[in-house]
Design a protein around this motif. Sequence first.
Motif, mmCIF file in Angstrom:
data_model
loop_
_atom_site.group_PDB
_atom_site.id
_atom_site.type_symbol
_atom_site.label_atom_id
_atom_site.label_comp_id
_atom_site.label_asym_id
_atom_site.label_seq_id
_atom_site.Cartn_x
_atom_site.Cartn_y
_atom_site.Cartn_z
ATOM 1 N N ILE A 1 0.849 -1.199 0.000
ATOM 2 C CA ILE A 1 0.000 0.000 0.000
ATOM 3 C C ILE A 1 0.886 1.251 0.000
ATOM 4 N N ALA A 2 2.011 1.195 0.747
ATOM 5 C CA ALA A 2 2.920 2.358 0.827
ATOM 6 C C ALA A 2 3.422 2.754 -0.565
ATOM 7 N N GLY A 3 3.765 1.737 -1.368
ATOM 8 C CA GLY A 3 4.255 2.029 -2.721
ATOM 9 C C GLY A 3 3.197 2.767 -3.528
ATOM 10 N N LEU A 4 1.948 2.324 -3.392
ATOM 11 C CA LEU A 4 0.877 2.983 -4.146
ATOM 12 C C LEU A 4 0.610 4.382 -3.590
ATOM 13 N N CYS A 5 0.746 4.547 -2.263
ATOM 14 C CA CYS A 5 0.585 5.880 -1.662
ATOM 15 C C CYS A 5 1.542 6.864 -2.316
ATOM 16 N N GLU A 6 2.769 6.398 -2.602
ATOM 17 C CA GLU A 6 3.757 7.290 -3.230
ATOM 18 C C GLU A 6 3.281 7.718 -4.622
ATOM 19 N N GLU A 7 2.624 6.791 -5.324
ATOM 20 C CA GLU A 7 2.149 7.099 -6.690
ATOM 21 C C GLU A 7 1.003 8.091 -6.679
ATOM 22 N N VAL A 8 0.119 7.998 -5.664
ATOM 23 C CA VAL A 8 -1.126 8.790 -5.695
ATOM 24 C C VAL A 8 -1.129 9.913 -4.665
ATOM 25 N N ASP A 9 0.057 10.160 -4.050
ATOM 26 C CA ASP A 9 0.186 11.273 -3.126
ATOM 27 C C ASP A 9 -0.665 11.103 -1.863
#
Length: 458
Positions: free
Chosen positions: A242-250
């Motif tokens: 989830i953290a990786g995706l958080c980086e993508e979507v701010d």
Amino acid sequence: MKIAIIGTGYVGLTTAVVLSYLNHDVAAVDKDESKLTLLHEGKSPIHEPGIQNLLEEVWHTIRFTPSMAEAVPDAELILIAVGTPPKKNGEADTRHVEQAAREVAQVCLPDRHYTLVVKSTVPIGTNQRVVEVVEEVFSGRGIRGNVSVASNPEFLQEGLALQGAFYPDRIVVGANSDKAIDTLRRLYQPILEQTFDPPSEFPRPSAYHLPPLMTTDPNSAEMIKYAANTFLALKISFINEIAGLCEEVDADVTEVARGIGLDARIGHLFLRAGLGWGGSCYPKDTAALLGVAAQSGYKMPITEAARTVNFRQRERIVEKLRSVLHTLEGKTIGIFGLAFKPNTDDIREAPSLDIIRELLAEGAIVRAHDPIAIPNARRALNETHEIDNRLHFIEDAYELAYDTDALVLVTEWEPYHKLELRRLAKQMKTAILIDGRNVYSPEEARTAGFHYIGVGRA
Ligand code: UGA
């Protein structure tokens, strides 16, 4: 109760010290001369908060010996706590467990009953194998023997081992014999009923409830240990994905973890995103579980994915460095933390090792610090002289920062939380901070002059 403990590693020594504190009569057996020398001098061979003081308190009551014949014959209960290292294919190697069982059976008296307990983390079916080994030895000796074998998996966390031993969430016993269950219940009675006076360093937590003794069959007990570790490992890998995706979507993963953790069905523990898990347990146990599954031709894609995500976290940190520094060749990188987690000097499967190896492979100069794990890391990393020239272990965190191009926080040791960020930033060539454990406030780091990059944080 008279007890023999085979193995004085993390599990064996913690158990020996705690059971001795609870007034059991403990003899601990180990073949490693150097460990025995230390133990005979009252010194702990492992680093674990509180263990040295507790060892000193009970030292005169524990016998440390290389001899099974000295420890086993008059014991009522024998605990096997030897290592189960990974084989090349990831499966756990139970050779030491079987050998310990064999040596125990060789010195058991024919007219006594013994409860033989497997505490080591072992593949499903090992307890049954131990029963066979013991019977083989007895038949070789031409005696009948009277041994009940039980599984009693250990759930200790390094750095919190004594706390967990005095105040466990549960005690699991897998046995087919009522006698073995009864013996283990008597062994753990002071913990089950919390009738002991807590050691001064380990007061009883105010909200602590009496732990249940769960009894089950040996195979299920062995599986409980693997399933518990794998579940925790995948919980961490999930939040890292989830953290990786958080980086993508701010989005900010620490906020997401807080929000989902408030759901009682999810819970807030083990949702700290970062560099993922290392140590001697999750990497080894997830691989061993996959090994058990492979033997049955069964696929475990969730466990496989948990491993993939975990080891990707290490690569992603190096990618972040690459992307801010453009090249790592000739750059000086400071590493805070070498141990796989705080409060231990254990560097087995530590993220720091993979990260440092990759940085050196790409031509960087590495300056590394850890409060206590430097000697172990030095041994593991100083493989060649060429690397030696570009790998420096520095005792002082501020000195480490001097003239570095970037700092990476790998292990969240308490002293790192209190570092003066402004002072660190001023020492550096370029003030870049990669926070691999989301320890710092991004705002504070930026105010202190850092270009701050966390894990899964906007
Ligand atoms: C783990 C289990 O927690 C114990 O219950 C078990 O007995 C033990 O394995 C074992 O099988 O012997 P341990 O490996 O000592 O204990 O340490 P943990 O506290 O579970 O942490 C493991 C790793 O996960 C560390 O590298 C830690 O940094 C990481 N972690 C933990 C995270 O990345 N995020 C979290 O939220 C929690």
